[in-house]
Design a protein around this motif. Structure first.
Motif, mmCIF file in Angstrom:
data_model
loop_
_atom_site.group_PDB
_atom_site.id
_atom_site.type_symbol
_atom_site.label_atom_id
_atom_site.label_comp_id
_atom_site.label_asym_id
_atom_site.label_seq_id
_atom_site.Cartn_x
_atom_site.Cartn_y
_atom_site.Cartn_z
ATOM 1 N N ILE A 119 0.851 -1.203 -0.021
ATOM 2 C CA ILE A 119 -0.116 -0.056 -0.159
ATOM 3 C C ILE A 119 0.873 1.270 -0.052
ATOM 4 N N PHE A 120 1.771 1.362 0.749
ATOM 5 C CA PHE A 120 2.575 2.368 1.118
ATOM 6 C C PHE A 120 4.064 2.396 0.206
ATOM 7 N N GLU A 121 4.477 1.347 -0.200
ATOM 8 C CA GLU A 121 5.751 1.539 -0.998
ATOM 9 C C GLU A 121 5.409 0.697 -2.370
ATOM 10 N N THR A 122 4.401 1.167 -3.096
ATOM 11 C CA THR A 122 3.976 0.308 -4.142
ATOM 12 C C THR A 122 4.965 0.132 -5.295
ATOM 13 N N GLU A 123 5.750 1.513 -5.392
ATOM 14 C CA GLU A 123 6.571 1.645 -6.534
ATOM 15 C C GLU A 123 8.088 0.771 -6.301
ATOM 16 N N ALA A 124 8.083 0.299 -4.948
ATOM 17 C CA ALA A 124 9.309 -0.675 -4.812
ATOM 18 C C ALA A 124 9.045 -2.069 -5.224
ATOM 19 N N TRP A 125 7.824 -2.345 -5.351
ATOM 20 C CA TRP A 125 7.623 -3.837 -5.597
ATOM 21 C C TRP A 125 7.706 -3.948 -7.297
ATOM 22 N N GLN A 126 8.990 -4.185 -7.723
ATOM 23 C CA GLN A 126 9.311 -4.450 -8.817
ATOM 24 C C GLN A 126 10.656 -5.245 -8.789
ATOM 25 N N LEU A 127 10.927 -5.943 -9.985
ATOM 26 C CA LEU A 127 11.844 -6.753 -9.930
ATOM 27 C C LEU A 127 13.394 -5.978 -9.818
ATOM 28 N N ALA A 128 13.485 -4.960 -10.305
ATOM 29 C CA ALA A 128 14.697 -4.172 -10.054
ATOM 30 C C ALA A 128 15.126 -4.096 -8.795
ATOM 31 N N THR A 129 14.248 -3.969 -7.881
ATOM 32 C CA THR A 129 14.597 -3.784 -6.461
ATOM 33 C C THR A 129 15.551 -4.793 -5.829
ATOM 34 N N PHE A 130 14.950 -6.044 -6.331
ATOM 35 C CA PHE A 130 15.617 -7.232 -5.597
ATOM 36 C C PHE A 130 16.769 -7.634 -6.553
ATOM 37 N N THR A 131 16.846 -7.475 -7.889
ATOM 38 C CA THR A 131 18.065 -7.689 -8.671
ATOM 39 C C THR A 131 19.197 -6.637 -8.343
ATOM 40 N N GLU A 132 18.930 -5.488 -8.072
ATOM 41 C CA GLU A 132 19.906 -4.359 -7.998
ATOM 42 C C GLU A 132 20.394 -4.214 -6.497
ATOM 43 N N ALA A 133 19.765 -4.861 -5.721
ATOM 44 C CA ALA A 133 20.085 -4.863 -4.188
ATOM 45 C C ALA A 133 21.502 -5.298 -4.226
#
Length: 316
Positions: free
Chosen positions: A211-225
């Motif tokens: 709900i509050f961090e919608t934009e963060a839920w994408q594949l790039a967040t995990f692959t670029e961590a």
């Protein structure tokens, strides 16, 4: 407390102190609610498939929401807003005093005069932080940590009740007569409490993050961590949560809250030290003063004195 319980309490506080630096590193790649949700997903899976769940009642949900959801969602958010690892560890310890007071009113545990004096001295140390807000501790972060402390306090009381209930049930069914058997049952039930409580927290935190961090839920967040953030998440999950909270719940089930909780005052000492060594946090005179007052409170709170008559407990 016995020497082994004392040693375990110090070990847990060391783990939790170091953990604040790992949280800061994890937040370099993940937003706070997502990182908290990931923490409890890996806490619950796969152990949730192998550990028998504790009784699902109000006590379990208070433990999960207070200790896991409220505490860590707001702690991670405070650090995301700019609160330093060392000061976060220090300020969060206001939960110790809240827990002891809740144990007095809810569980009927006695509190000695020296414990009261120790708590007051510790509060003076925390007040030093409140008078120096800004920079390492923004006002928004200060408020978030206070909310986290309240959540953890209610979770501690629920943890003690839930662990005691499950241990007694397990001991009755197995007809355990030896102290070793009882301790093993208590440790196992404490781990189950953390794992199943983590599952409840994971569901709530994941929905909140969506709900509050919608934009963060994408594949790039995990692959670029970064690798550092992933390794930090591993420490947060397997060392701080599973080992740390499992041992803490076991300690609370075997001892009164007023004896266990003062040891948490060591967390900011370990937290500040590791933050200085690993992240370059600057140590100022008021930070040192706050730590000295808190350590003094810990010593005073653990001086043995004759306790008064136990109050009649209030049941959940």
């Amino acid at each position: 407390m016995t020497p082994i319980y004392t040693a375990l309490a110090v070990l847990v506080t060391f783990i939790w102190g170091v953990n604040f630096t790992f949280i800061a590193w994890g937040l370099e790649s993940f937003p706070p609610l997502m990182l908290t949700a990931l923490r409890f997903f890996f806490t619950a899976v796969p152990l949730v498939f192998f550990l028998k769940p504790p009784k699902f009642n109000r006590t379990l949900f208070i433990y999960a929401i207070g200790t896991f959801v409220m505490q860590y969602a707001f702690v991670f958010t405070a650090m995301h807003l700019g609160a330093s690892a060392g000061l976060t560890a220090l300020l969060l310890q206001i939960q110790i005093f809240i827990t002891v007071l809740l144990a007095y009113f809810i569980l009927g545990e006695a509190v000695s005069r020296m414990q009261i004096i120790g708590m007051l001295v510790g509060v003076l140390g925390l007040s030093v932080i409140a008078l120096n807000l800004g920079g390492d501790m923004p006002l928004a972060g200060f408020v978030c940590i206070l909310i986290a402390a309240i959540g953890w306090s209610f979770g501690n009381i629920a943890s003690k009740q839930a662990s005691t209930q499950v241990t007694q049930q397990g001991s009755d069914r197995a007809i355990i007569s030896s102290n070793t058997g009882r301790n093993k049952a208590s440790a196992l039930s404490a781990l189950a409490l953390v794992v199943w409580g983590g599952l409840i927290a994971c569901v709530i935190l994941t929905l909140s993050s969506l709900i509050f961090e919608t934009e963060a839920w994408q594949l790039a967040t995990f692959t670029e961590a970064s690798l550092k953030s992933w390794l930090s998440l591993g420490f947060i999950v397997y060392v701080s949560t599973l080992i740390g909270f499992g041992l803490w719940a076991h300690l609370l089930s075997q001892n009164t809250a007023s004896k266990v909780m003062p040891f948490a005052l060591l967390v900011p000492v370990f937290g500040m030290t590791t933050s200085v060594l690993l992240t370059g946090e600057v140590v100022t005179w008021w930070k040192m003063l706050a730590m000295i007052l808190i350590l003094s409170g810990l010593v005073l709170a653990n001086i043995k004195m004759k306790l008064g008559r136990k109050r009649q407990p209030i049941r959940y």
